[in-house]
Design a protein around this motif. Sequence first.
Motif, short mmCIF file in Angstrom:
data_model
loop_
_atom_site.label_atom_id
_atom_site.label_comp_id
_atom_site.label_asym_id
_atom_site.label_seq_id
_atom_site.Cartn_x
_atom_site.Cartn_y
_atom_site.Cartn_z
N GLY A 389 0.79 -1.22 0.00
CA GLY A 389 0.00 0.00 0.00
C GLY A 389 0.83 1.27 0.00
N VAL A 390 2.06 1.21 0.51
CA VAL A 390 2.90 2.41 0.53
C VAL A 390 3.26 2.86 -0.87
N ASP A 394 -3.28 -1.58 -4.64
CA ASP A 394 -4.46 -2.08 -3.92
C ASP A 394 -4.25 -3.48 -3.35
N ALA A 395 -3.61 -4.36 -4.11
CA ALA A 395 -3.44 -5.75 -3.66
C ALA A 395 -2.41 -6.43 -4.54
N GLY A 411 -2.81 -3.66 1.28
CA GLY A 411 -2.99 -2.70 0.21
C GLY A 411 -3.15 -1.28 0.71
N THR A 412 -3.20 -0.34 -0.22
CA THR A 412 -3.34 1.06 0.14
C THR A 412 -4.69 1.32 0.80
N ARG A 431 -15.81 6.06 3.32
CA ARG A 431 -15.14 5.33 4.39
C ARG A 431 -13.71 5.03 3.99
N TRP A 432 -12.86 4.74 4.99
CA TRP A 432 -11.51 4.28 4.73
C TRP A 432 -11.57 2.78 4.44
#
Length: 471
Positions: A389-390, A394-395, A411-412, A431-432
């Motif tokens: 994610g950094v 996403d995956a 993931g991000t 949402r996060w």
Amino acid sequence: MALRDFKLPDPGEGLTEADIVTWHVAVGDTVKVNDVVVEVETAKSLVELPVPFAGTVAALHVAEGDTVEVGTPIITVDDGVGGAAAPAAPAAEPAVSSAEAPPPAAEPEIAEGLIGGTTSTGRTAVLVGYGVKQTEAVRRPRKGAAAAPESTTGSPEAPPAVPESTGRPVEGHPAAARALAKPPVRKLAKDLGVDLQSVTPTGDGGIVTRADVEAAASGASTAPAAARPAPAQGERETRVPVKGVRKMTAQAMVGSAFTAPHVTEWVTVDVTATMDLVEKLKQDREFRDVKVTPLLVLAKAMCLAVRRNPDINASWDEAAQEIVLKHYVNLGIAAATPRGLVVPNVKDADRMSMRELADAIAALTATAREGRTPPADMAGGTITITNVGVFGIDAGTPILNPGEAAILAFGTVTRRPWVVGTGADERIEPRWVTTLALSFDHRLVDGELGSRYLADVAAILGDPSRALVWG
């Protein structure tokens, strides 16, 4: 005089070769017992080697950048003792009796791969009664030179340096004195086209810092930084030697991919509650001086989920045809470094509080980025996080570290529209949200176990209060 050869020792974990990174001495320098004379890069770490005897450097047998096998003479020292030349001194005469000797380090579960390596029964210590040094080295003044550290000039009494075209120092042609700088700073200088010899150092002991290189680059060139220097005009290919960590990583990943049958599962989860917890911890007095990120919460969640699903924390012993269940969690944290991908692990992470885990992860990643992770920190991992994610990803489908049954890709974390509430209260809110991807070894982890473990980790990130119940 008596000439004594110092042979390249095994810096740790049964390694068979190392790359010469930086010589801290040249022909004519005076050295004392335990003085650091060279920095080498193994497949796992940067290591500083102390010399086991005192005297004057008579010859350097290998050049910076050379790959040298363990047991090869790398430096000759004249100990000043009269008479005929003495035979080469062994690099590892035991200094204590077997009763006093420290117990051997625990063997890793698998002898190959990124977090592996067998301990050679013939491995010798670097210095009588000592091991390799992991501390920062400062070059001592040359014989007859001023007390100030030498960073850009050599001894005026030294013979001329070997021509640049050969690059190999030999007796009578010492290596030219080089500016003191850590390997990441040297790489930065190379990428920016900065000659370290021309940089004025501001670091302690005359060390060139990253800021020094960047300042020199801004004053000497407007070329942007890049992963590596731009190719020359007309050049169609660039070949990069595969050495050190990158070589070991490649071997480990090929071995893992074609040995363990990988299965990967994904889950997308609302982690708004985790992000709220992160913000609260940042304001907490106990966490004031430590970096708090969602990765910290994930690390804790993985340890808690292992307690509910202990069989995920295991390895496959091919020789014995056994599954080895681990009653401890050595949590690996994949780190991208200038030397390539390394995966040091936090020992007994399951026994740590959130604050202790935060400190351990911070120390581990900082050491890894400096290229100074000792081999012991990369051995014995049981389960791993890779934080893709950094990089805004996403995956992914991560490949297992040899000797481990599972690895989780984080993931991000992004803001997305999400359905919340039920029935008449159902609505869409920002949402996060993140995606977790778990790869596991299908020889010992079936779909049910892998799914339950991943679901438990996701449940804690979705509602961290579950940790109070499960912990």
